[in-house]
Write an enzyme that holds these catalytic residues in place. Sequence first.
Site, PDB file in Angstrom:
ATOM      1  N   TYR A  21       0.639  -1.101   0.051  1.00 56.95           N
ATOM      2  CA  TYR A  21       0.118   0.122   0.006  1.00 56.95           C
ATOM      3  C   TYR A  21       0.819   1.397  -0.070  1.00 56.95           C
ATOM      4  CZ  TYR A  21      -3.559   3.348   1.214  1.00 56.95           C
ATOM      5  OH  TYR A  21      -4.244   4.423   1.184  1.00 56.95           O
TER       6      TYR A  21
ATOM      7  N   LYS B  22       1.230   4.267  -3.151  1.00 56.23           N
ATOM      8  CA  LYS B  22       1.035   5.637  -2.679  1.00 56.23           C
ATOM      9  C   LYS B  22       2.219   6.506  -3.107  1.00 56.23           C
ATOM     10  CE  LYS B  22      -3.019   5.193  -2.279  1.00 56.23           C
ATOM     11  NZ  LYS B  22      -4.253   5.949  -3.043  1.00 56.23           N
TER      12      LYS B  22
ATOM     13  N   THR C  58     -12.971   3.880   6.778  1.00 55.14           N
ATOM     14  CA  THR C  58     -13.534   3.963   5.563  1.00 55.14           C
ATOM     15  C   THR C  58     -13.855   2.251   5.300  1.00 55.14           C
ATOM     16  OG1 THR C  58     -11.869   3.970   3.987  1.00 55.14           O
ATOM     17  CG2 THR C  58     -13.039   5.979   4.523  1.00 55.14           C
TER      18      THR C  58
END
Length: 299
Positions: free
Chosen positions: A178, A182, A215
């Site tokens: 991840y 990014k 989220t």
Amino acid sequence: MAEGSGTKKVVLFTGGTDGIGRETLNVLALERDLKLIITARSMVKGTKVAEELNSKFKSVNDQLDITVMNMDLGSFESIKQFVKEFKALNIPLDTLVCNAGVMPYTFEKTTDGHELTVGTNHYGTFLLTYSLLDKLNKSTFGGNIVIVASTTHYSPTKLDINNLATTEAKNFSIQDDYANSKLYNVMFAKELGKRLAEKGSNVKVNSIHPGFTITNLTKNWGYVVVAFIKLLWYFTGNNMSDMAEGLASLTLNKQNETGKYFQLKNITTPSQLSQNEDLCEQLWDKTCEIVGVPKDFTL
Ligand SMILES: NC(=O)c1ccc[n+]([C@@H]2O[C@H](COP(=O)([O-])OP(=O)(O)OC[C@H]3O[C@@H](n4cnc5c(N)ncnc54)[C@H](OP(=O)(O)O)[C@@H]3O)[C@@H](O)[C@H]2O)c1
């Protein structure tokens, strides 16, 4: 040659069906002069979001104009099909917001066989953006690209250009894949901005950390980890409406910024690694090879 639609700015928004993107659409829906195109991997979910936005905001914004189009960022074929369908609409493209992203707990692959996180967050974002550069360059408003990255891009201390993503489950670490994805987002924005400027284009490119909140991104992470993330959010997290305001603000880019990295609404210095020009160039070249496009694009 410039492509004009009249008065409405066309905003193409990925990842608007949930989380930060969904919340940001609540802010953008109040703007009278936008045509919002939301991409969705599930048309059922995308249509539901559009219906909710219409029923919530049509009474205060009679100009509200939302279209939903199908695209799975984890499939090169789906992205190419979407681009074909979008270009067939013969409408301009003024702003592209690449917000969709994933953070799977376990090792998974895209339909093209790449690790899902890097495959979706970087390869998918790269291919989509690259394929729409000609449209963005013709915008009469001056094109605007927003790449949603993250503060996790500060974590990697090196970049292995020949191993951009994990290839085997036994080596998988979500933190690494991840954070790498990014980091690539920030580097892609930098390199793209440089290449566009070299071609004399006015298209603006910025990347943004939208803030930290809970989220669906971590929904499959297991009870204990999610409880820990909630605790972390309690002490260090952001308010969702501030995050939505930040992303909406860069989407509208009234300040005319380019080449910057934002944290919510603030311009911030990105990681040193992400600003290494040689590496940004190498990452561009390698990604072009992987997604199957020429290194030099035409506008
Ligand atoms: N949450 C945070 O604290 C945080 C912090 C820093 C950066 N970010 C970044 O912010 C962005 C949005 O994340 P979020 O937290 O709002 O996550 P989220 O709630 O999981 O929403 C992700 C969005 O991306 C879409 N998406 C995922 N995979 C896709 C695919 N293969 N094709 C097309 N769309 C796809 C999802 O569609 P579905 O509705 O179909 O699932 C959803 O609309 C991501 O780029 C993330 O990396 C988030």
